[in-house]
Design an enzyme around this catalytic site. Structure first.
Site, PDB file in Angstrom:
ATOM      1  N   SER A  67       0.818  -1.208   0.000  1.00 10.09           N
ATOM      2  CA  SER A  67       0.000   0.000   0.000  1.00 10.09           C
ATOM      3  C   SER A  67       0.856   1.265   0.000  1.00 10.09           C
ATOM      4  O   SER A  67       0.512   2.251  -0.647  1.00 10.09           O
ATOM      5  CB  SER A  67      -0.918   0.030   1.227  1.00 10.09           C
ATOM      6  N   LYS A 111      -8.912  -5.510  11.001  1.00  6.12           N
ATOM      7  CA  LYS A 111     -10.083  -5.077  10.220  1.00  6.12           C
ATOM      8  C   LYS A 111     -11.426  -5.189  10.969  1.00  6.12           C
ATOM      9  O   LYS A 111     -12.334  -4.406  10.706  1.00  6.12           O
ATOM     10  CB  LYS A 111     -10.179  -5.890   8.926  1.00  6.12           C
ATOM     11  N   GLY A 142     -13.334 -20.639  -0.497  1.00  9.41           N
ATOM     12  CA  GLY A 142     -12.708 -20.027   0.678  1.00  9.41           C
ATOM     13  C   GLY A 142     -13.692 -19.218   1.498  1.00  9.41           C
ATOM     14  O   GLY A 142     -14.576 -18.553   0.951  1.00  9.41           O
ATOM     15  N   ARG A 188     -12.714 -25.700   2.468  1.00  8.54           N
ATOM     16  CA  ARG A 188     -12.156 -26.935   3.037  1.00  8.54           C
ATOM     17  C   ARG A 188     -12.871 -27.280   4.343  1.00  8.54           C
ATOM     18  O   ARG A 188     -13.322 -28.413   4.528  1.00  8.54           O
ATOM     19  CB  ARG A 188     -10.653 -26.734   3.282  1.00  8.54           C
ATOM     20  N   THR A 189     -12.998 -26.306   5.236  1.00 13.29           N
ATOM     21  CA  THR A 189     -13.764 -26.509   6.463  1.00 13.29           C
ATOM     22  C   THR A 189     -15.194 -26.047   6.190  1.00 13.29           C
ATOM     23  O   THR A 189     -15.496 -24.853   6.199  1.00 13.29           O
ATOM     24  CB  THR A 189     -13.163 -25.687   7.628  1.00 13.29           C
ATOM     25  N   TYR A 244      -2.147 -12.564  -5.402  1.00 15.76           N
ATOM     26  CA  TYR A 244      -1.412 -11.789  -6.412  1.00 15.76           C
ATOM     27  C   TYR A 244       0.096 -11.958  -6.302  1.00 15.76           C
ATOM     28  O   TYR A 244       0.857 -11.301  -6.997  1.00 15.76           O
ATOM     29  CB  TYR A 244      -1.795 -10.302  -6.365  1.00 15.76           C
ATOM     30  N   GLY A 249      -5.559 -10.841  -8.606  1.00 13.31           N
ATOM     31  CA  GLY A 249      -5.840 -10.104  -7.377  1.00 13.31           C
ATOM     32  C   GLY A 249      -5.171  -8.733  -7.325  1.00 13.31           C
ATOM     33  O   GLY A 249      -5.573  -7.881  -6.540  1.00 13.31           O
TER      34      GLY A 249
HETATM   35  P1  ATR Z   1      -7.670 -14.632   4.572  1.00 13.90           P
HETATM   36  O1  ATR Z   1      -7.980 -13.650   5.640  1.00 13.90           O
HETATM   37  O2  ATR Z   1      -6.489 -14.245   3.725  1.00 13.90           O
HETATM   38  O3  ATR Z   1      -8.835 -15.057   3.768  1.00 13.90           O
HETATM   39  P2  ATR Z   1      -7.820 -16.901   6.295  1.00 13.90           P
HETATM   40  O4  ATR Z   1      -8.885 -16.229   7.058  1.00 13.90           O
HETATM   41  O5  ATR Z   1      -6.756 -17.620   7.032  1.00 13.90           O
HETATM   42  O6  ATR Z   1      -7.071 -15.894   5.336  1.00 13.90           O
HETATM   43  O7  ATR Z   1      -8.510 -17.893   5.243  1.00 13.90           O
HETATM   44  C1  ATR Z   1      -7.789 -18.686   4.429  1.00 13.90           C
HETATM   45  C2  ATR Z   1      -8.745 -19.467   3.538  1.00 13.90           C
HETATM   46  O8  ATR Z   1      -7.954 -20.325   2.728  1.00 13.90           O
HETATM   47  C3  ATR Z   1      -9.708 -20.354   4.303  1.00 13.90           C
HETATM   48  O9  ATR Z   1     -10.899 -20.454   3.559  1.00 13.90           O
HETATM   49  C4  ATR Z   1      -8.951 -21.678   4.336  1.00 13.90           C
HETATM   50  O10 ATR Z   1      -9.751 -22.819   4.496  1.00 13.90           O
HETATM   51  P3  ATR Z   1     -10.150 -23.339   5.999  1.00 13.90           P
HETATM   52  O11 ATR Z   1     -11.303 -22.478   6.417  1.00 13.90           O
HETATM   53  O12 ATR Z   1     -10.528 -24.749   5.816  1.00 13.90           O
HETATM   54  O13 ATR Z   1      -8.935 -23.141   6.826  1.00 13.90           O
HETATM   55  C5  ATR Z   1      -8.351 -21.670   2.959  1.00 13.90           C
HETATM   56  N1  ATR Z   1      -7.182 -22.533   2.812  1.00 13.90           N
HETATM   57  C6  ATR Z   1      -5.917 -22.254   3.195  1.00 13.90           C
HETATM   58  N2  ATR Z   1      -5.089 -23.275   2.868  1.00 13.90           N
HETATM   59  C7  ATR Z   1      -5.845 -24.222   2.267  1.00 13.90           C
HETATM   60  C8  ATR Z   1      -5.580 -25.516   1.695  1.00 13.90           C
HETATM   61  N3  ATR Z   1      -4.349 -26.012   1.662  1.00 13.90           N
HETATM   62  N4  ATR Z   1      -6.622 -26.193   1.155  1.00 13.90           N
HETATM   63  C9  ATR Z   1      -7.865 -25.684   1.152  1.00 13.90           C
HETATM   64  N5  ATR Z   1      -8.184 -24.474   1.680  1.00 13.90           N
HETATM   65  C10 ATR Z   1      -7.191 -23.749   2.227  1.00 13.90           C
END
Ligand code: ATR
Length: 282
Positions: A18, A64, A133, A157-158, A226, A247
């Protein structure tokens, strides 16, 4: 013109793009303003915001959400996203003895996403969007999709996090299982695929959130990652002939919207993009 002071707060903040991006704007437009990158620890956040030494701030991880507690007003879109990435301090110079500025919270990430698509002549109205995500980046993108009347499918994933986010943001998304999605032979009917996860980010550049075989030439691919500029997802999509959006464009357009809010100027998008690209791995 009086110089104004801007900055970004985060913790850590060393790698923020930034600062160079906004400095490039002030240079390009010959403005006397400054932009600092300020490391603010969570325990110091309240005092920092209340001491209001700046005219405007960008807010990044991890502040944030927490910062919202310390503001005088929060704009609607930031309320919807439930996060603030831009603060404007309003001073009343005509009443110098009562110059306690008001801190107003905005979120420019949704506009940043929307304008990075608009730049490519993509209209989200009634489009089927698949969002991968459910973390911090996802929120603003989901609100932008909702406010532009896209049909949203959300996967993570979750899975429970996707279910919770859908409820919290009230976006009426269809939730699908991530593991099933990537092992299936085809995607649901999709116009635009949006990666909001960190998959593919430096140094894990050989990973993609979605297997190449699931991509079709008519898909539009947006990758919020990005760094590197060309992620595996973007490279796979380009090889297939998809339209792709990096991005970087969202980063630039969210910054541009902050500048519109602070200064009412029309920012030089290309100069901002050129500056950011200088700092990225290709
Ligand atoms: P941000 O604020 O940058 O979005 P975050 O809150 O840590 O970062 O979120 C990361 C996202 O990437 C989440 O959706 C995470 O999935 P989980 O909710 O299951 O943790 C996803 N993510 C990160 N690494 C991953 C992986 N190897 N496979 C699948 N999803 C992944």
């Amino acid at each position: 013109m009086n110089p104004k002071k801007f900055g970004v707060i985060g913790h850590p903040i060393a790698h923020s793009l930034s600062k160079p991006m906004h400095e490039a704007v002030f240079k390009e437009l010959n403005l006397p303003h400054t932009y600092d990158a300020i490391d603010v620890k969570p325990e110091d956040l309240k005092d920092f915001i209340k001491s209001n030494p700046y005219d405007g701030l960008n807010v990044t991880i991890p502040h944030k959400v927490e910062v919202m507690k310390h503001l005088d007003e929060i704009k609607n879109e930031a309320k919807q996203i439930q996060a603030v990435n831009t603060i404007k301090y309003i001073r009343h110079h005509d009443t110098p003895n009562t110059d306690t500025p008001k801190a107003i919270g905005h979120n420019t990430d949704a506009t940043g996403f929307q304008n990075s698509l608009k730049e490519e002549n993509i209209n989200l109205e009634n489009k089927n969007a698949l969002v991968i995500g459910a973390g911090g980046v996802s929120r603003a993108i989901l609100i932008s999709l909702k406010n532009n009347n896209a049909n949203i499918t959300l996967t993570n994933r979750t899975k429970q996090k996707a279910i919770n986010l859908n409820q919290q943001l009230n976006i009426n998304a269809k939730i699908i299982d991530y593991e099933q999605l990537i092992t299936n032979n085809q995607l649901p009917e999709t116009d635009i695929i949006v990666n909001t996860t960190s998959i593919g980010m430096h140094p894990n550049t050989e990973h993609s959130p979605i297997p190449k075989k699931l991509l079709k030439p008519n898909h539009i691919i947006f990758d919020a990652v990005y760094n590197p500029l060309k992620t595996k997802l973007i490279k796979d999509a380009e090889a297939i002939g998809c339209k792709t959006i990096s991005g970087v464009n969202m980063l630039v357009h969210q910054g541009a919207e902050s500048l519109r809010i602070w200064l009412g100027i029309e920012p030089p998008i290309q100069a901002m993009k050129d500056e950011v690209l200088k700092h990225l791995i290709n």
